[in-house]
Design an enzyme around this catalytic site. Sequence first.
Site, PDB file in Angstrom:
ATOM      1  N   CYS A   1     -64.440  -5.527 -59.620  1.00 59.06           N
ATOM      2  CA  CYS A   1     -63.837  -5.147 -58.694  1.00 59.06           C
ATOM      3  C   CYS A   1     -64.371  -3.685 -58.016  1.00 59.06           C
ATOM      4  O   CYS A   1     -63.225  -3.393 -57.518  1.00 59.06           O
ATOM      5  CB  CYS A   1     -62.386  -5.388 -58.798  1.00 59.06           C
ATOM      6  SG  CYS A   1     -61.282  -6.986 -58.721  1.00 59.06           S
TER       7      CYS A   1
ATOM      8  N   LYS B   1     -54.455  -1.322 -50.767  1.00 59.11           N
ATOM      9  CA  LYS B   1     -54.111  -3.046 -51.621  1.00 59.11           C
ATOM     10  C   LYS B   1     -53.035  -4.092 -50.586  1.00 59.11           C
ATOM     11  O   LYS B   1     -52.903  -5.224 -50.573  1.00 59.11           O
ATOM     12  CB  LYS B   1     -54.537  -3.558 -52.829  1.00 59.11           C
ATOM     13  CG  LYS B   1     -56.535  -3.293 -52.798  1.00 59.11           C
ATOM     14  CD  LYS B   1     -56.321  -3.657 -54.422  1.00 59.11           C
ATOM     15  CE  LYS B   1     -58.622  -3.354 -54.860  1.00 59.11           C
ATOM     16  NZ  LYS B   1     -58.163  -1.672 -54.665  1.00 59.11           N
TER      17      LYS B   1
ATOM     18  N   HIS C   1     -56.736   2.169 -57.171  1.00 58.85           N
ATOM     19  CA  HIS C   1     -57.095   0.892 -56.861  1.00 58.85           C
ATOM     20  C   HIS C   1     -55.810   0.153 -57.281  1.00 58.85           C
ATOM     21  O   HIS C   1     -55.535  -0.781 -56.199  1.00 58.85           O
ATOM     22  CB  HIS C   1     -57.703   0.745 -59.001  1.00 58.85           C
ATOM     23  CG  HIS C   1     -58.271  -0.680 -58.367  1.00 58.85           C
ATOM     24  ND1 HIS C   1     -58.919  -1.106 -57.953  1.00 58.85           N
ATOM     25  CD2 HIS C   1     -57.342  -1.532 -59.516  1.00 58.85           C
ATOM     26  CE1 HIS C   1     -59.505  -1.972 -58.339  1.00 58.85           C
ATOM     27  NE2 HIS C   1     -58.756  -2.779 -59.411  1.00 58.85           N
TER      28      HIS C   1
ATOM     29  N   GLU D   1     -53.740   2.689 -64.732  1.00 53.00           N
ATOM     30  CA  GLU D   1     -53.737   3.269 -63.995  1.00 53.00           C
ATOM     31  C   GLU D   1     -53.421   4.674 -63.516  1.00 53.00           C
ATOM     32  O   GLU D   1     -53.559   6.290 -63.827  1.00 53.00           O
ATOM     33  CB  GLU D   1     -54.756   3.111 -62.203  1.00 53.00           C
ATOM     34  CG  GLU D   1     -55.304   4.166 -61.873  1.00 53.00           C
ATOM     35  CD  GLU D   1     -55.280   3.523 -60.071  1.00 53.00           C
ATOM     36  OE1 GLU D   1     -55.780   3.927 -59.158  1.00 53.00           O
ATOM     37  OE2 GLU D   1     -54.824   2.465 -60.230  1.00 53.00           O
TER      38      GLU D   1
ATOM     39  N   PHE E   1     -63.388  -6.442 -64.285  1.00 57.12           N
ATOM     40  CA  PHE E   1     -63.253  -7.173 -65.066  1.00 57.12           C
ATOM     41  C   PHE E   1     -64.467  -6.928 -66.030  1.00 57.12           C
ATOM     42  O   PHE E   1     -65.297  -6.416 -65.245  1.00 57.12           O
ATOM     43  CB  PHE E   1     -62.760  -8.530 -64.602  1.00 57.12           C
ATOM     44  CG  PHE E   1     -61.497  -9.282 -64.391  1.00 57.12           C
ATOM     45  CD1 PHE E   1     -60.913  -7.999 -64.245  1.00 57.12           C
ATOM     46  CD2 PHE E   1     -61.756 -10.778 -63.619  1.00 57.12           C
ATOM     47  CE1 PHE E   1     -58.857  -9.101 -64.004  1.00 57.12           C
ATOM     48  CE2 PHE E   1     -60.794 -11.309 -63.930  1.00 57.12           C
ATOM     49  CZ  PHE E   1     -59.272 -10.049 -63.834  1.00 57.12           C
TER      50      PHE E   1
ATOM     51  N   HIS F   1     -56.772  -7.296 -51.971  1.00 59.67           N
ATOM     52  CA  HIS F   1     -58.039  -7.041 -53.447  1.00 59.67           C
ATOM     53  C   HIS F   1     -58.936  -7.752 -52.406  1.00 59.67           C
ATOM     54  O   HIS F   1     -59.540  -9.115 -52.935  1.00 59.67           O
ATOM     55  CB  HIS F   1     -57.134  -7.506 -54.344  1.00 59.67           C
ATOM     56  CG  HIS F   1     -58.183  -7.250 -55.532  1.00 59.67           C
ATOM     57  ND1 HIS F   1     -59.009  -6.113 -55.447  1.00 59.67           N
ATOM     58  CD2 HIS F   1     -58.345  -6.788 -56.826  1.00 59.67           C
ATOM     59  CE1 HIS F   1     -59.620  -6.088 -56.458  1.00 59.67           C
ATOM     60  NE2 HIS F   1     -58.994  -5.696 -57.027  1.00 59.67           N
TER      61      HIS F   1
END
Length: 411
Positions: free
Chosen positions: A162, A334, A302, A313, A399, A339
């Site tokens: 991502c 998002k 994010h 975050e 990830f 996403h």
Amino acid sequence: MTKKIVITGVGATSPLGGTVAESWAALLAGESGARSLEHEWVSKYELPVTFAAEAKVRPEEVLERPVAKRLDPSSQFALISAMEAWADAGAPEVAPERLGVDFATGIGGVWTLLDAWDTLRERGPRRVMPMTVPMLMPNAAAAAVSMHFHARAFARTVASACASSTESLVSAYEHLQLGLADVIIAGGTESAIHPITVAAFSSMQALSRRNDDPATASRPYSVDRDGFVMGEGAASLVLETEEHARARGARIYAELAGGGVSADSYHITANDPEGRGASRAVQQALAAAGAVPDDVTHINAHATSTPVGDIAEFTALKTVFGDRITEIPVSATKASTGHLLGGTGALEAVFSILAIRDRIAPPTINLTTQDPEIPLRVSGEAQPLGDGAQLVVSNSFGFGGHNAVAAFRSV
């Protein structure tokens, strides 16, 4: 000498609209791109999650059939967004050897791969399409964009989950600084709303399960957030040196002032709870921009709406900005788009640039009761950014512990 890198064109096809203008208008209006999935495979496989944020305009409605049939949906979206960005930039005249492509994906041609596997099992090897490998390979989107625009400087692909398309923007920034091209088409794409990915993300408890109300399922920072919503689409940016842009009289949206890339080296799926890698990427982006934390006027976070990720975050941002983090307008887009995995950073970069242009931080929808452990300045209404100089930070984390951050400045 450090060159100034500017954005002269933007393009997007997203769950909110088939163009940048449509997507931006829907975002500011507080719309959601999440909808129930109307595919037979949802019930066939008894999927625990029955909704996602599919692209609002299907690629076959835009591309000519001979073009579309030779591309996986992820590459179709990439080409559509790149065509819009190129036209928006005024279709610059540039020698093919000075035009480059930095285009990302997190997963690549998953639809092509799994459709081919079904064909092999059900109909035998002779019925597998000869174009299967060129369509499924992760670099297919970059290749399609390169061939369409005759970009011969390079066609590079980042695949860092991502964080992919934000990392592609950072790569484009570096490649322009190195003089490897005069103009670069950069961005990211994803089309992975497939039964296997829905099942897999569900199995790891990453997806929201609000099947009864998809539009409110993605709720970053809310105390009752329960996971992200899968999205799809692509976004592209035309980047060039300021010298090249001004020489051709181009309209300039903003400056890509700098970027940062780091790794957590912590866990294959979980964020470092201390946010050390993420904070380092933000600091790198600010250093490249010749800026300090006090210069930042807006953050596109994010913010995937997962219980653990949102807090990690915030911890990273608190490390960089200290107590001032509660004063900076933050948007978690998002909540509206879902996403887009490898395409999400590029789309949020476009939103960051338009936030600078229009002096407005887009709203974060579905914020019910804000988590007291995440005291960010986030709002369900658009927040004005003021008339002064703007410096916007856009975060992407993936990830594998991949972190990528881009910083955009008003010009």
